[in-house]
Design an enzyme around this catalytic site. Structure first.
Site, PDB file in Angstrom:
ATOM      1  N   ARG A 194      31.042  21.519  61.792  1.00  0.00           N
ATOM      2  CA  ARG A 194      31.103  21.562  63.220  1.00  0.00           C
ATOM      3  C   ARG A 194      30.857  20.218  63.751  1.00  0.00           C
ATOM      4  O   ARG A 194      30.974  19.923  64.784  1.00  0.00           O
ATOM      5  CB  ARG A 194      29.947  22.428  63.757  1.00  0.00           C
ATOM      6  CG  ARG A 194      29.865  24.035  63.390  1.00  0.00           C
ATOM      7  CD  ARG A 194      31.227  24.556  63.724  1.00  0.00           C
ATOM      8  NE  ARG A 194      31.948  24.876  62.528  1.00  0.00           N
ATOM      9  CZ  ARG A 194      33.488  24.730  62.650  1.00  0.00           C
ATOM     10  NH1 ARG A 194      34.061  25.165  63.730  1.00  0.00           N
ATOM     11  NH2 ARG A 194      34.038  24.958  61.609  1.00  0.00           N
ATOM     12  N   LYS A 237      43.663  25.124  64.071  1.00  0.00           N
ATOM     13  CA  LYS A 237      44.116  26.584  64.108  1.00  0.00           C
ATOM     14  C   LYS A 237      44.069  27.137  65.488  1.00  0.00           C
ATOM     15  O   LYS A 237      45.308  27.572  65.904  1.00  0.00           O
ATOM     16  CB  LYS A 237      43.350  27.425  63.120  1.00  0.00           C
ATOM     17  CG  LYS A 237      43.470  27.109  61.870  1.00  0.00           C
ATOM     18  CD  LYS A 237      42.724  27.968  60.665  1.00  0.00           C
ATOM     19  CE  LYS A 237      41.286  27.997  60.748  1.00  0.00           C
ATOM     20  NZ  LYS A 237      40.665  26.651  60.556  1.00  0.00           N
ATOM     21  N   ASP A 250      42.634  35.313  66.264  1.00  0.00           N
ATOM     22  CA  ASP A 250      41.896  34.016  65.581  1.00  0.00           C
ATOM     23  C   ASP A 250      41.039  34.542  64.614  1.00  0.00           C
ATOM     24  O   ASP A 250      40.430  35.721  65.014  1.00  0.00           O
ATOM     25  CB  ASP A 250      41.226  33.293  67.053  1.00  0.00           C
ATOM     26  CG  ASP A 250      41.047  31.812  66.801  1.00  0.00           C
ATOM     27  OD1 ASP A 250      41.055  31.567  65.590  1.00  0.00           O
ATOM     28  OD2 ASP A 250      40.304  31.185  67.598  1.00  0.00           O
ATOM     29  N   GLU A 251      40.540  33.724  64.079  1.00  0.00           N
ATOM     30  CA  GLU A 251      39.446  34.025  63.025  1.00  0.00           C
ATOM     31  C   GLU A 251      39.840  35.318  62.007  1.00  0.00           C
ATOM     32  O   GLU A 251      38.793  36.172  62.033  1.00  0.00           O
ATOM     33  CB  GLU A 251      38.060  34.278  63.764  1.00  0.00           C
ATOM     34  CG  GLU A 251      37.791  33.017  64.618  1.00  0.00           C
ATOM     35  CD  GLU A 251      36.931  31.819  64.178  1.00  0.00           C
ATOM     36  OE1 GLU A 251      36.872  31.895  62.904  1.00  0.00           O
ATOM     37  OE2 GLU A 251      36.637  31.025  64.712  1.00  0.00           O
TER      38      GLU A 251
HETATM   39  N1  LIG Z   1      47.590  17.476  66.465  1.00  0.00           N
HETATM   40  C1  LIG Z   1      46.241  17.224  67.036  1.00  0.00           C
HETATM   41  N2  LIG Z   1      46.194  15.990  67.557  1.00  0.00           N
HETATM   42  C2  LIG Z   1      45.001  15.695  68.172  1.00  0.00           C
HETATM   43  N3  LIG Z   1      43.858  16.459  68.026  1.00  0.00           N
HETATM   44  C3  LIG Z   1      43.777  17.736  67.486  1.00  0.00           C
HETATM   45  C4  LIG Z   1      45.183  18.103  66.874  1.00  0.00           C
HETATM   46  N4  LIG Z   1      44.975  19.178  66.338  1.00  0.00           N
HETATM   47  C5  LIG Z   1      43.735  19.485  66.652  1.00  0.00           C
HETATM   48  N5  LIG Z   1      43.063  18.525  67.096  1.00  0.00           N
HETATM   49  C6  LIG Z   1      41.774  18.466  67.414  1.00  0.00           C
HETATM   50  O1  LIG Z   1      40.902  18.697  66.274  1.00  0.00           O
HETATM   51  C7  LIG Z   1      39.729  19.756  66.545  1.00  0.00           C
HETATM   52  C8  LIG Z   1      39.606  21.058  65.741  1.00  0.00           C
HETATM   53  O2  LIG Z   1      40.687  21.950  66.206  1.00  0.00           O
HETATM   54  P1  LIG Z   1      40.524  23.289  66.379  1.00  0.00           P
HETATM   55  O3  LIG Z   1      39.281  23.665  66.946  1.00  0.00           O
HETATM   56  O4  LIG Z   1      41.796  24.094  66.811  1.00  0.00           O
HETATM   57  O5  LIG Z   1      40.512  23.673  64.615  1.00  0.00           O
HETATM   58  P2  LIG Z   1      40.317  25.037  63.842  1.00  0.00           P
HETATM   59  O6  LIG Z   1      41.215  24.824  62.868  1.00  0.00           O
HETATM   60  O7  LIG Z   1      40.284  26.080  64.684  1.00  0.00           O
HETATM   61  O8  LIG Z   1      38.846  24.701  63.538  1.00  0.00           O
HETATM   62  P3  LIG Z   1      37.763  25.677  62.718  1.00  0.00           P
HETATM   63  O9  LIG Z   1      38.458  26.435  61.914  1.00  0.00           O
HETATM   64  O10 LIG Z   1      36.798  24.752  61.935  1.00  0.00           O
HETATM   65  O11 LIG Z   1      36.984  26.026  63.738  1.00  0.00           O
HETATM   66  C9  LIG Z   1      39.812  19.887  67.864  1.00  0.00           C
HETATM   67  O12 LIG Z   1      38.921  18.945  68.848  1.00  0.00           O
HETATM   68  C10 LIG Z   1      41.355  19.820  68.535  1.00  0.00           C
HETATM   69  O13 LIG Z   1      41.624  19.472  69.728  1.00  0.00           O
END
Ligand SMILES: Nc1ncnc2c1ncn2[C@@H]1O[C@H](COP(=O)(O)OP(=O)(O)OP(=O)(O)O)[C@@H](O)[C@H]1O
Length: 668
Positions: free
Chosen positions: A592, A33, A224-225
């Site tokens: 995490r 996200k 975000d969030e």
């Molecule tokens: N398409 C992709 N290819 C490679 N790595 C990815 C891809 N999408 C996400 N990632 C990696 O996956 C991990 C999680 O991504 P991110 O932190 O954006 O997720 P999130 O949904 O915001 O997580 P959370 O809600 O748990 O905090 C990061 O290290 C990110 O770089």
DNA sequence: AGGTCGTGGCAAGGG
DNA sequence: GCCACGACCT
């Protein structure tokens, strides 16, 4: 040119390229996200959107800095005009500009939670809400009630009835105190954190033209969030998207963990109703964790009834199952964890890829001692912030008082530092100063305060003469009056003096504007004294509350003190929906971890035998028990011996199978 | 009355 | 380890 196609999966790419109009991205942990909105910002810039028309609202200022840094890296240039930060920071920026419109002087100051509590105490005294024993709510509680009411946009009486029902019989007094509190804030030309949001919302709501002017500046808004925003924040978002209507929010209902500040999951659930025609996106691949960790996480959240069922597929290797570390005593838990950390560092895992997470800040005490013994430095996040420390606030009080002479709390704080001056005398002096009658003070004050007041007068006269440059003012305090006070009060004043010097360095980087410095100081959430980026900090192991760990990730994660009553926290579990929120905290903590997850607790508490957290039993099949037996070896040293065995949930704690989920994302 | 100082009870989370 | 409160002193 950024190759968006190769950096993102198809679902993410769609959001990045088609995220105009109102959009909601609802997706699980680690699904990208944050990555997606970061790339969305880069995409907009590449498409020619002016950077100052983009507004990126995040949960912490640290998250904002990281995301903007990431965008800069993607774009290969610095982006000075991009608007990013927390709701509070954004609100403050606007309110400084339009202070007069809402009846404030532009030099208003910000009250932190301690200041707010102190002022509430005074307000309570005013309405006679005083007395000892447990019959009267603490100032902290009354403030929490008033705060919740603002954030949830509800009446005080309502809030008391629903969340603080034990004080229902005092609802009228509490309401009266809240009113006095409100008036005194105005009188003091000061705002608490909630006021920042409230006044911004009111400003945008009250004047259609002004709302157009302000919202016209933000063509693209990204949040975000979003699951942890509250009612007043969602109203602000709505008003800000008034002109352009490009509002992209991302969130995960399973990670909503801020109900105590009125975070309202309805912001997500009602998004489509609020923004007709809104597009809903899903991201269904987890890129962070191993299959084992993801399976554990999914099984945690399945226990919650009031939760949307979301698909989260793995992209990673199977990996090892989460490991359970029961330690005999809390001391043992600390040393076992410290040993595990030493071992990991030894294996070559960088410190920055190791985190220890806990429910409450004081849970880390034992471990901190053990890490100190072993000379392991760590980065700490949780509990008291740098700018909340007593000596830091003392020094800031002088700056606040000179910047905003009406700031009652700053004056009281500053004056009571002097011998013979307590709350009553400080109040008298403040009232005289406020009405321009300070010269009368000498005659009117009691004899015992004369000496202290004379010193204060001398200090103040000199202080006032200085250039109103934060670094100059702080330097003066650290060299002169405040250093003197610290030296008188403490045998070992050096650590505190060092903190003040750090603050001076911080001020130097902020520039000459006193108002800006004070604003920055009150909204800075950093914990480290060296706000200056210490190189080694990046290499350090992280100790953090789960709340502060939101959005972050590490190779190895230790979730500690999984003891019933501590995590889940007993008080929190008793609130409406409290147990489910505690479980979401466990979900956030577990997700995490990228590769390795360790869960620890101690069998013995201080006086009682601990019960392990029921959360462990709920997900027993995803955990292996690394039972650590303690014994003393021949050399008299304490050793921990691993006695691996499968972890079997005992009937006592076995959770009943739960009925299915409320609904699915598809229903949105 | 007001200031200081010692201590017993206590600690969830944060902008 | 911190804060609020009460005892004691001026
Ligand atoms: N398409 C992709 N290819 C490679 N790595 C990815 C891809 N999408 C996400 N990632 C990696 O996956 C991990 C999680 O991504 P991110 O932190 O954006 O997720 P999130 O949904 O915001 O997580 P959370 O809600 O748990 O905090 C990061 O290290 C990110 O770089």
């Amino acid at each position: 040119m950024i190759d968006f196609k190769s950096e993102l999966n198809d679902q993410q790419y769609t959001v990045v390229t088609e995220g105009e109009g109102p959009c909601l991205v609802l997706a699980g942990a680690g699904s990208g996200k944050t990555r997606t909105i970061t790339y969305r910002v880069a995409y907009l810039l590449e498409q020619g959107a002016p950077e100052n028309m983009i507004l990126l609202l995040t949960f912490t200022n640290k998250a904002s800095r990281e995301m903007l840094g990431r965008v800069e890296k993607l774009m290969g240039r610095t982006l000075k005009g991009l608007n990013g930060g927390t709701f509070h920071k954004f609100a403050l920026g606007i309110l400084k500009k339009y202070a007069r419109t809402i009846g404030f002087a532009p030099n208003f100051t910000i009250l932190d939670s301690e200041d707010s509590k102190d002022l509430m105490k005074l307000a309570m005294e005013e309405v006679g809400l005083t007395g000892t024993s447990k019959k009267i709510p603490s100032a902290k509680t009354v403030h929490a009630i008033a705060s919740f009411a603002v954030n949830a946009d509800r009446g005080i009486a309502d809030v008391i009835e629903e969340r603080f029902s034990s004080w229902e019989h005092l609802a009228d007094d509490i309401t009266a105190a809240a009113e006095r509190y409100h008036d005194r804030k105005r009188m003091a030309q000061s705002m608490d954190f909630d006021d920042l949001l409230k006044h911004l919302r009111n400003l945008l709501q009250s004047d259609e033209e002004l709302c157009k002017t302000i919202s016209g500046q933000f063509k693209y808004i990204l949040v975000d969030e979003y699951q942890d925003t509250n009612k007043i924040q969602s109203e602000i978002v709505k008003l800000l998207s008034h002109v352009w209507g490009n509002i992209l929010v991302v969130g995960d209902d399973a990670q909503s963990i801020y109900s105590f500040r009125a975070a309202d999951i309805n912001n997500i659930l009602d998004f489509k109703r609020e923004y007709p025609g809104a597009k809903i996106f899903k991201l269904e691949y987890n890129y962070r964790s191993t299959q084992s960790i993801l399976a554990l996480a999914n099984s945690i959240i399945e226990q919650n009834k009031k939760q949307f069922k979301k698909t989260l597929k793995t992209t990673g290797i199977e990996g090892a199952r989460a490991e359970l570390l029961p330690a005999p005593t809390p001391e043992d838990e600390g040393s076992i964890l410290a040993e595990r950390i030493v071992q990991a560092l030894h294996e070559g895992v960088p410190g920055r890829e190791i985190a220890v997470l806990f429910r409450a800040a004081h849970h880390s005490q034992q471990l901190e001692m053990e890490l100190a013994k072993r000379g392991i430095r760590y980065d700490y996040r949780g509990g008291m912030r740098f700018f909340e420390r007593a000596h830091v606030k003392d020094a800031l009080a002088f700056l606040r008082a000179v910047y905003n002479p009406m700031d009652e709390i700053a004056w009281r704080r500053m004056l009571t530092l002097y011998p013979g001056i307590g709350p009553a005398t400080a109040d008298a002096i403040y009232q005289l100063t406020r009405t321009g009658a300070a010269h009368k003070a000498k005659d009117m004050l009691s004899k015992r305060s004369h000496e202290g007041y004379a010193i204060f007068e001398r200090d103040w006269r000199e202080f006032e003469k200085k250039e109103k440059h934060p670094a100059v003012l702080l330097n003066h305090l650290v060299e002169g009056p405040y250093r003197r006070m610290l030296e008188e009060k403490y045998d070992e004043p050096n650590a505190r003096i060092k903190d003040l010097e750090q603050m001076r360095l911080f001020a130097e980087r902020q520039g000459k504007n006193l108002g800006r410095f004070l604003a920055e100081a009150s909204l800075q959430e950093s914990y480290a004294a060296d706000a200056q980026k210490d190189k080694s900090e990046d290499e350090r192991v992280v100790l953090s509350t789960i709340h502060q760990a939101k959005g972050l990730e590490w190779e190895r994660v230790f979730v500690i003190n999984l003891v019933d009553g501590e995590f889940p926290n007993e008080r929190a579990s008793k609130e409406i929906g409290g147990m489910e929120e505690e479980r979401r905290l466990f979900y956030v903590a577990s997700t995490r971890a990228k590769r390795q997850l360790v869960l620890s607790y101690s069998i013995m508490g201080g006086f009682y035998v601990n019960q392990r957290s029921p959360f462990l039993d709920e997900v027993a099949k995803h955990i292996v028990n690394a039972h650590m037996g303690r014994r003393t070896n021949d050399g008299g040293e304490v050793e921990y011996v691993s006695e691996d065995e499968p972890f079997v949930s005992t009937p006592r704690n076995a959770s009943k199978p739960r009925s299915g989920f409320l609904s699915s994302v598809e229903d949105l």
